[in-house]
Write a protein that holds these residues in place. Structure first.
Motif, PDB file in Angstrom:
ATOM      1  N   ASN A  89       2.371   1.629  -3.463  1.00  0.00           N
ATOM      2  CA  ASN A  89       1.406   2.120  -4.243  1.00  0.00           C
ATOM      3  C   ASN A  89       1.178   3.650  -4.402  1.00  0.00           C
ATOM      4  O   ASN A  89       1.155   4.396  -5.199  1.00  0.00           O
ATOM      5  CB  ASN A  89       0.124   1.453  -4.162  1.00  0.00           C
ATOM      6  CG  ASN A  89       0.037  -0.218  -4.535  1.00  0.00           C
ATOM      7  OD1 ASN A  89       0.704  -0.402  -5.263  1.00  0.00           O
ATOM      8  ND2 ASN A  89      -0.872  -0.829  -4.261  1.00  0.00           N
TER       9      ASN A  89
ATOM     10  N   THR B 199      -4.926   8.646 -10.969  1.00  0.00           N
ATOM     11  CA  THR B 199      -5.898   8.360  -9.807  1.00  0.00           C
ATOM     12  C   THR B 199      -5.507   7.178  -9.059  1.00  0.00           C
ATOM     13  O   THR B 199      -5.872   7.289  -7.909  1.00  0.00           O
ATOM     14  CB  THR B 199      -7.453   8.147 -10.660  1.00  0.00           C
ATOM     15  OG1 THR B 199      -7.239   7.332 -11.392  1.00  0.00           O
ATOM     16  CG2 THR B 199      -7.757   9.444 -11.156  1.00  0.00           C
ATOM     17  N   ALA B 200      -4.848   6.352  -9.487  1.00  0.00           N
ATOM     18  CA  ALA B 200      -4.310   5.171  -8.744  1.00  0.00           C
ATOM     19  C   ALA B 200      -3.030   4.467  -9.427  1.00  0.00           C
ATOM     20  O   ALA B 200      -2.867   4.570 -10.672  1.00  0.00           O
ATOM     21  CB  ALA B 200      -5.518   4.124  -8.182  1.00  0.00           C
TER      22      ALA B 200
ATOM     23  N   GLU C 239      -1.213   0.800  -9.035  1.00  0.00           N
ATOM     24  CA  GLU C 239      -1.160  -0.699  -8.419  1.00  0.00           C
ATOM     25  C   GLU C 239       0.049  -1.493  -8.923  1.00  0.00           C
ATOM     26  O   GLU C 239       0.225  -1.865  -9.978  1.00  0.00           O
ATOM     27  CB  GLU C 239      -2.581  -1.460  -8.940  1.00  0.00           C
ATOM     28  CG  GLU C 239      -3.622  -1.008  -8.374  1.00  0.00           C
ATOM     29  CD  GLU C 239      -4.815  -1.787  -8.737  1.00  0.00           C
ATOM     30  OE1 GLU C 239      -4.577  -2.792  -9.622  1.00  0.00           O
ATOM     31  OE2 GLU C 239      -6.062  -1.602  -8.393  1.00  0.00           O
TER      32      GLU C 239
ATOM     33  N   THR D 242       0.928  -1.115   0.146  1.00  0.00           N
ATOM     34  CA  THR D 242       0.062   0.136  -0.120  1.00  0.00           C
ATOM     35  C   THR D 242       0.762   1.301   0.029  1.00  0.00           C
ATOM     36  O   THR D 242       0.670   2.097  -0.768  1.00  0.00           O
ATOM     37  CB  THR D 242      -0.917   0.054   1.249  1.00  0.00           C
ATOM     38  OG1 THR D 242      -1.591  -1.387   1.335  1.00  0.00           O
ATOM     39  CG2 THR D 242      -1.995   1.302   1.227  1.00  0.00           C
TER      40      THR D 242
ATOM     41  N   TYR E  27      -3.492   4.051 -13.442  1.00  0.00           N
ATOM     42  CA  TYR E  27      -4.718   4.640 -13.746  1.00  0.00           C
ATOM     43  C   TYR E  27      -4.779   6.277 -13.991  1.00  0.00           C
ATOM     44  O   TYR E  27      -4.462   6.926 -13.222  1.00  0.00           O
ATOM     45  CB  TYR E  27      -5.880   4.203 -12.823  1.00  0.00           C
ATOM     46  CG  TYR E  27      -5.993   2.918 -12.940  1.00  0.00           C
ATOM     47  CD1 TYR E  27      -6.774   2.110 -13.656  1.00  0.00           C
ATOM     48  CD2 TYR E  27      -5.304   2.087 -11.725  1.00  0.00           C
ATOM     49  CE1 TYR E  27      -6.948   0.669 -13.663  1.00  0.00           C
ATOM     50  CE2 TYR E  27      -5.491   0.611 -11.604  1.00  0.00           C
ATOM     51  CZ  TYR E  27      -6.170  -0.092 -12.685  1.00  0.00           C
ATOM     52  OH  TYR E  27      -6.475  -1.450 -12.577  1.00  0.00           O
TER      53      TYR E  27
ATOM     54  N   ASP F 109      -8.801   5.830 -16.915  1.00  0.00           N
ATOM     55  CA  ASP F 109      -9.600   5.782 -15.662  1.00  0.00           C
ATOM     56  C   ASP F 109     -10.766   6.760 -15.805  1.00  0.00           C
ATOM     57  O   ASP F 109     -10.935   7.753 -15.988  1.00  0.00           O
ATOM     58  CB  ASP F 109      -9.069   6.144 -14.534  1.00  0.00           C
ATOM     59  CG  ASP F 109      -9.883   5.849 -13.337  1.00  0.00           C
ATOM     60  OD1 ASP F 109     -10.894   5.193 -13.263  1.00  0.00           O
ATOM     61  OD2 ASP F 109      -9.466   6.382 -12.060  1.00  0.00           O
TER      62      ASP F 109
ATOM     63  N   GLN G  52       2.231   6.470  -6.957  1.00  0.00           N
ATOM     64  CA  GLN G  52       1.272   7.227  -7.554  1.00  0.00           C
ATOM     65  C   GLN G  52       1.737   8.573  -7.265  1.00  0.00           C
ATOM     66  O   GLN G  52       1.573   9.523  -8.385  1.00  0.00           O
ATOM     67  CB  GLN G  52      -0.166   7.094  -6.755  1.00  0.00           C
ATOM     68  CG  GLN G  52      -1.165   7.902  -7.188  1.00  0.00           C
ATOM     69  CD  GLN G  52      -2.296   7.913  -6.376  1.00  0.00           C
ATOM     70  OE1 GLN G  52      -2.571   6.825  -5.627  1.00  0.00           O
ATOM     71  NE2 GLN G  52      -3.501   8.540  -6.560  1.00  0.00           N
TER      72      GLN G  52
END
Length: 127
Positions: A12, A39-40, A42, A9, A53, A98, A16
């Motif tokens: 990530n 936006t994200a 992963e 986490t 994303y 996204d 980002q």
């Protein structure tokens, strides 16, 4: 490392943050729209791949051009990411469009329209 572990986490979130800063400050490709945001992100547990994303404010042509510009600059973005984030492996980045923000705005507008119609009908019935 599990997919939802605290370490994953954090990675990530850091990836980002760094990707959004790289796209905003470093990339000079005219195809990339000004209102582009990450936006994200992963990152896979083995740190080999990353799905980023991307949300683009604009029409379909702007979205397609931005995605094409980002995909052509993947190697450069990956190199900048390797310099800014200290990971054992720098992940290969795959950019994904996204649509969730646009979908949410659409749904919000539809809900507002339904509420407006309901209020108008109630006002007509009161008269």
């Amino acid at each position: 490392m599990r997919k939802n572990s605290i370490k994953n986490t954090r990675i990530n979130g850091e990836v980002q943050r760094e990707l959004s800063q790289i796209i905003r400050m470093e990339i000079k490709d005219p195809r990339i729209a000004m209102m582009t945001s990450v936006t994200a992100a992963e990152v896979s547990p083995d740190l080999k791949t990353c799905r980023a994303y991307i949300s683009v404010l604009g029409d379909e042509k702007a979205k397609a051009d931005t995605l094409a510009g980002l995909r052509s600059a993947e190697g450069y973005i990956r190199r900048l990411l390797a310099k800014s984030v200290n990971l054992r492996n720098t992940p290969e980045i795959q950019f994904v469009l996204d649509e969730s923000i646009e979908y949410g705005m659409n749904m919000s507008k539809l809900i507002d329209d339904v509420n407006q119609d309901r209020h108008e009908k109630e006002d007509e019935e009161d008269e």
